[in-house]
Write an enzyme that holds these catalytic residues in place. Structure first.
Site, PDB file in Angstrom:
ATOM      1  CG  ASP A  42      65.159 -17.343  18.287  1.00 47.73           C
ATOM      2  OD1 ASP A  42      64.408 -16.578  17.648  1.00 47.73           O
ATOM      3  OD2 ASP A  42      66.243 -17.750  17.840  1.00 47.73           O
ATOM      4  CB  VAL A  79      61.624  -8.734  23.171  1.00 48.72           C
ATOM      5  CG1 VAL A  79      61.506  -7.365  23.806  1.00 48.72           C
ATOM      6  CG2 VAL A  79      61.089  -8.713  21.743  1.00 48.72           C
ATOM      7  CG  ASP A 104      63.224  -5.559  14.022  1.00 52.48           C
ATOM      8  OD1 ASP A 104      63.137  -4.874  15.034  1.00 52.48           O
ATOM      9  OD2 ASP A 104      64.274  -5.659  13.362  1.00 52.48           O
TER      10      ASP A 104
HETATM   11  P1  IMP Z   1      61.781  -8.130  10.250  1.00 54.80           P
HETATM   12  O1  IMP Z   1      61.876  -8.751   8.896  1.00 54.80           O
HETATM   13  O2  IMP Z   1      62.886  -7.129  10.463  1.00 54.80           O
HETATM   14  O3  IMP Z   1      60.431  -7.547  10.557  1.00 54.80           O
HETATM   15  O4  IMP Z   1      62.103  -9.253  11.275  1.00 54.80           O
HETATM   16  C1  IMP Z   1      61.162 -10.126  11.679  1.00 54.80           C
HETATM   17  C2  IMP Z   1      61.780 -11.345  12.335  1.00 54.80           C
HETATM   18  O5  IMP Z   1      62.987 -11.029  13.033  1.00 54.80           O
HETATM   19  C3  IMP Z   1      60.847 -11.849  13.381  1.00 54.80           C
HETATM   20  O6  IMP Z   1      59.952 -12.803  12.851  1.00 54.80           O
HETATM   21  C4  IMP Z   1      61.773 -12.456  14.403  1.00 54.80           C
HETATM   22  O7  IMP Z   1      62.035 -13.794  14.081  1.00 54.80           O
HETATM   23  C5  IMP Z   1      63.041 -11.658  14.282  1.00 54.80           C
HETATM   24  N1  IMP Z   1      63.139 -10.618  15.333  1.00 54.80           N
HETATM   25  C6  IMP Z   1      63.073  -9.272  15.166  1.00 54.80           C
HETATM   26  N2  IMP Z   1      63.192  -8.628  16.325  1.00 54.80           N
HETATM   27  C7  IMP Z   1      63.346  -9.583  17.269  1.00 54.80           C
HETATM   28  C8  IMP Z   1      63.505  -9.528  18.718  1.00 54.80           C
HETATM   29  O8  IMP Z   1      63.545  -8.475  19.384  1.00 54.80           O
HETATM   30  N3  IMP Z   1      63.606 -10.744  19.324  1.00 54.80           N
HETATM   31  C9  IMP Z   1      63.566 -11.927  18.666  1.00 54.80           C
HETATM   32  N4  IMP Z   1      63.411 -12.013  17.328  1.00 54.80           N
HETATM   33  C10 IMP Z   1      63.315 -10.852  16.634  1.00 54.80           C
END
Ligand code: IMP
Ligand code: MG
Length: 176
Positions: A157, A151, A101
């Site tokens: 989840d 999603v 994300d």
């Molecule tokens: P980041 O550090 O912002 O890249 O977030 C990564 C983590 O956020 C992922 O490993 C997921 O566990 C969670 N995450 C981010 N977007 C989503 C989504 O749309 N659905 C479910 N989990 C998400």
């Protein structure tokens, strides 16, 4: 039973993509035996399908990191809640993650793992939300890009639920 949400990415498309990534990894890692390092808990479904699509010996390790609570936006704070127990020095590591994300979780994890001197380290992510990226972490193997929607399913989840949905769907009415 509960009403299943409509799919965004079908089971058939997922299976096809996972097979292709597995074939690519098989080709790229000939003569090696990499460690598939899954990021719990979101990696579980993807990694178990992916591993069976890889036709070379590989090992499994898991880490648990947290950056999310019960909400749908990152807290920006990453914490290793459960570390691997093995030495990854001189090993080939493939991090298996459910979704990038902001990319903050993986950026942090990469920095930490590089300090342990693996021979190589690559990233395999099932999903990516390109419009939300805040980091330039390079994804070596990617399943699909998705838009900026929350999603669920295929391991992903919301508040601990929907991981067992066999396809990817958009969460209806996400909390703001
Ligand atoms: P980041 O550090 O912002 O890249 O977030 C990564 C983590 O956020 C992922 O490993 C997921 O566990 C969670 N995450 C981010 N977007 C989503 C989504 O749309 N659905 C479910 N989990 C998400
Ligand atoms: Mg995750």
């Amino acid at each position: 039973m509960y009403d299943r949400p409509p799919y965004l990415i079908s089971q058939a498309r997922i299976a096809d993509r996972v097979r292709k990534i597995g074939a690519q990894i098989t080709q790229d890692y000939q003569g090696k035996h990499p460690i598939l390092l899954g990021v719990l808990k979101g990696c579980v479904i993807f990694m178990s399908d992916l591993a069976r699509a890889i036709d070379i010996p590989c090992e499994f390790e898991f880490m648990k990191v947290s950056s999310y609570g019960a909400g749908t936006k990152t807290s920006g704070v990453v914490e290793i809640q459960q570390d691997i127990s093995c030495d990854i020095k001189d090993r080939d590591i493939i991090i298996v993650e459910d979704i990038l994300d902001s990319g903050l979780t993986l950026q942090y994890l990469l920095e930490q793992l590089k300090l342990r001197n693996p021979a190589s380290i690559k990233i395999c992510a099932f999903l990516e939300k390109p419009t939300r990226r805040q980091t330039d972490v390079h994804i070596d193997y990617l399943g699909f890009q998705v838009e900026d929607v929350f999603v669920i399913g295929y391991g992903l989840d919301f508040d601990g639920k929907y991981r067992n949905l066999p396809y990817v769907a958009e969460l209806e009415n996400p909390p703001v």
